[in-house]
Design a protein around this motif. Structure first.
Motif, PDB file in Angstrom:
ATOM      1  N   VAL A 164      10.428   5.702   4.632  1.00  0.00           N
ATOM      2  CA  VAL A 164      10.342   4.253   4.802  1.00  0.00           C
ATOM      3  C   VAL A 164      10.308   3.899   6.285  1.00  0.00           C
ATOM      4  O   VAL A 164       9.521   3.061   6.730  1.00  0.00           O
ATOM      5  N   VAL A 165      11.154   4.583   7.086  1.00  0.00           N
ATOM      6  CA  VAL A 165      11.202   4.281   8.519  1.00  0.00           C
ATOM      7  C   VAL A 165       9.854   4.592   9.162  1.00  0.00           C
ATOM      8  O   VAL A 165       9.305   3.787   9.926  1.00  0.00           O
ATOM      9  N   VAL A 166       9.297   5.782   8.833  1.00  0.00           N
ATOM     10  CA  VAL A 166       8.008   6.171   9.410  1.00  0.00           C
ATOM     11  C   VAL A 166       6.911   5.196   8.985  1.00  0.00           C
ATOM     12  O   VAL A 166       6.122   4.731   9.817  1.00  0.00           O
ATOM     13  N   GLY A 167       6.903   4.873   7.684  1.00  0.00           N
ATOM     14  CA  GLY A 167       5.863   3.952   7.192  1.00  0.00           C
ATOM     15  C   GLY A 167       5.949   2.601   7.862  1.00  0.00           C
ATOM     16  O   GLY A 167       4.934   2.039   8.291  1.00  0.00           O
ATOM     17  N   PHE A 168       7.171   2.090   7.994  1.00  0.00           N
ATOM     18  CA  PHE A 168       7.333   0.766   8.599  1.00  0.00           C
ATOM     19  C   PHE A 168       6.952   0.802  10.077  1.00  0.00           C
ATOM     20  O   PHE A 168       6.269  -0.106  10.578  1.00  0.00           O
ATOM     21  N   GLY A 169       7.384   1.862  10.783  1.00  0.00           N
ATOM     22  CA  GLY A 169       7.026   1.980  12.197  1.00  0.00           C
ATOM     23  C   GLY A 169       5.521   2.044  12.384  1.00  0.00           C
ATOM     24  O   GLY A 169       4.955   1.398  13.276  1.00  0.00           O
TER      25      GLY A 169
ATOM     26  N   SER B 161       0.058  -4.076  15.839  1.00  0.00           N
ATOM     27  CA  SER B 161      -0.188  -4.271  17.271  1.00  0.00           C
ATOM     28  C   SER B 161      -1.609  -3.844  17.627  1.00  0.00           C
ATOM     29  O   SER B 161      -2.247  -4.431  18.509  1.00  0.00           O
ATOM     30  N   ASP B 162      -2.123  -2.827  16.921  1.00  0.00           N
ATOM     31  CA  ASP B 162      -3.512  -2.418  17.136  1.00  0.00           C
ATOM     32  C   ASP B 162      -4.461  -3.552  16.729  1.00  0.00           C
ATOM     33  O   ASP B 162      -5.462  -3.821  17.407  1.00  0.00           O
ATOM     34  N   ILE B 163      -4.129  -4.222  15.642  1.00  0.00           N
ATOM     35  CA  ILE B 163      -4.957  -5.344  15.189  1.00  0.00           C
ATOM     36  C   ILE B 163      -4.908  -6.476  16.215  1.00  0.00           C
ATOM     37  O   ILE B 163      -5.896  -7.185  16.421  1.00  0.00           O
ATOM     38  N   ILE B 164      -3.770  -6.616  16.912  1.00  0.00           N
ATOM     39  CA  ILE B 164      -3.684  -7.653  17.946  1.00  0.00           C
ATOM     40  C   ILE B 164      -4.607  -7.298  19.127  1.00  0.00           C
ATOM     41  O   ILE B 164      -5.232  -8.181  19.720  1.00  0.00           O
ATOM     42  N   ILE B 165      -4.715  -5.987  19.443  1.00  0.00           N
ATOM     43  CA  ILE B 165      -5.691  -5.577  20.466  1.00  0.00           C
ATOM     44  C   ILE B 165      -7.094  -6.012  20.043  1.00  0.00           C
ATOM     45  O   ILE B 165      -7.861  -6.588  20.830  1.00  0.00           O
TER      46      ILE B 165
ATOM     47  N   PHE C  51       0.102   9.943   4.707  1.00  0.00           N
ATOM     48  CA  PHE C  51       0.347   8.566   4.313  1.00  0.00           C
ATOM     49  C   PHE C  51       0.006   7.613   5.473  1.00  0.00           C
ATOM     50  O   PHE C  51      -0.691   6.602   5.285  1.00  0.00           O
ATOM     51  N   CYS C  52       0.451   7.983   6.690  1.00  0.00           N
ATOM     52  CA  CYS C  52       0.124   7.162   7.859  1.00  0.00           C
ATOM     53  C   CYS C  52      -1.381   7.141   8.089  1.00  0.00           C
ATOM     54  O   CYS C  52      -1.950   6.110   8.440  1.00  0.00           O
TER      55      CYS C  52
ATOM     56  N   ASN D 229       7.845  -5.515   5.617  1.00  0.00           N
ATOM     57  CA  ASN D 229       6.406  -5.378   5.851  1.00  0.00           C
ATOM     58  C   ASN D 229       5.728  -6.739   5.874  1.00  0.00           C
ATOM     59  O   ASN D 229       4.857  -7.007   6.711  1.00  0.00           O
ATOM     60  N   PHE D 230       6.177  -7.587   4.947  1.00  0.00           N
ATOM     61  CA  PHE D 230       5.525  -8.891   4.811  1.00  0.00           C
ATOM     62  C   PHE D 230       5.810  -9.774   6.027  1.00  0.00           C
ATOM     63  O   PHE D 230       4.905 -10.431   6.550  1.00  0.00           O
ATOM     64  N   LEU D 231       7.067  -9.734   6.504  1.00  0.00           N
ATOM     65  CA  LEU D 231       7.401 -10.535   7.685  1.00  0.00           C
ATOM     66  C   LEU D 231       6.654 -10.035   8.915  1.00  0.00           C
ATOM     67  O   LEU D 231       6.145 -10.825   9.715  1.00  0.00           O
TER      68      LEU D 231
END
Lengths: 124, 206
Positions: B26-31, B38-42, B181-182, A84-86
């Motif tokens: 964990v996979v869902v949270g990380f994704g 990427s939304d923040i980059i928009i 959670f998402c 997450n941090f990276l």
């Protein structure tokens, strides 16, 4: 239960073992309120040297974003948060490139452009 | 469960590479975290557009004339409070506490809706005053940036409604908990974007 303890890393925002309870949200809300009020105060006060105000506002905003990341999203540099941090670090890097890169390029183009009235004369 | 957890879980004897794939949560949270970044980059692109165009008023009204700081402080308070209640709601979800989940999520919804109402009244006042997006490059950039954030909040409110219905019909099964959670990640991220909006757009204007 606790299925996210088991393997590689944690999802962001999992607060169960980083203190847990409403404490972190209370602390975060307290800090965020203080920082918000401080930035609204700084933008309208006469007490601060004028050109310094934007810098102070930037510092307050970055501090508040940090407070939100740590106390609401529970992002930390703990070993199980490396992914997450990276990802966050890369996101911040791209955001910086986009924002400051655009501003520098556009200011440069603006500086190099012929003034509008001269441009009009040349077209005649 | 506890013994098995100690034996096969995150014990230091089993190296990370031998622990098998990460669990779904964990996979869902990380994704979803990657999506949020990427939304923040928009938003960063829209912030860049605003920063470049904020002075180009084409003889129209500028920010100092248009923005009311008390109004913005009210909007900020609503969004910050809703982020807080959303956090308390996600704690209630972790406790599988149906009643408090509903209380906190309802509070989150009401505060989010209040934010949107204040924003809509601000926009309509600007439109009736002739400060439409077509008036100047500054106003185009302003409405794009703040409007995109408002759109995200609107989508978040619909998502929250769907999640409340799913808690009622499906209960706290893992799938529903992951979605909630998402949602809370999404809601906190929107609040972070709003910090940028009020600092750069509303306070930077004066």
């Amino acid at each position: 239960m606790n299925d996210h303890y088991d393997a590689q890393g944690e999802a962001p925002g999992i607060s169960e073992h980083s203190g847990g309870g409403p404490r972190s949200y209370l602390i975060g809300a307290g800090f965020a309120t203080i920082l918000t009020l401080a930035s609204f105060w700084a933008s309208s006060t006469q007490l601060i040297y004028g050109p310094g105000v934007p810098i102070l506002l930037g510092v307050l905003a970055i501090a508040q974003m940090g407070v939100h990341l740590v106390f609401f999203l529970h992002i930390s540099s703990a070993p199980d948060q490396t992914n997450n941090f990276l990802a966050l670090a890369f996101g911040i890097f791209v955001v910086g490139l986009v924002v400051f890169g655009s501003m520098i390029i556009m200011a440069n183009l603006n500086h190099a452009m012929m003034p509008m009235d001269r441009l009009m004369q040349m077209q005649r | 469960m506890n013994v098995a957890h100690q034996a096969f879980g995150s014990s230091p004897e089993i190296p990370l590479s031998m622990q098998g794939p990460a669990p779904t949560s964990v996979v869902v949270g990380f994704g979803f975290w990657l999506f949020l970044l990427s939304d923040i980059i928009i938003f960063a692109a829209l912030f860049a557009a605003y920063a470049v165009l904020s002075g180009e008023t084409a003889g129209g009204p500028n920010g100092t004339e248009l923005f009311d700081k008390g109004h913005v402080l009210l909007e900020t308070a609503c969004l910050l409070a809703s982020s807080f209640t959303c956090g308390l709601g996600s704690l209630a979800v972790q406790r599988r506490d149906m009643q408090w989940t509903f209380v906190w999520m309802a509070a989150t919804f009401i505060l989010g809706a209040a934010f949107l109402t204040f924003e809509a009244s601000e926009f309509s006042a600007m439109l009736t005053a002739g400060a439409a997006p077509s008036r100047s490059a500054f106003l185009s950039a302003f409405f794009t940036l703040v409007g995109t954030h408002g759109l995200h909040v609107t989508i978040g409110l619909f998502w929250l409604l769907v999640m409340m219905v799913q808690i009622m019909t499906l209960g706290f099964r893992p799938m529903v908990r992951r979605r909630l959670f998402c949602f809370s990640l999404f809601w906190h991220a929107l609040d972070i974007v709003w910090i940028g909006v009020f600092t750069i757009v509303y306070l930077g204007a004066s």
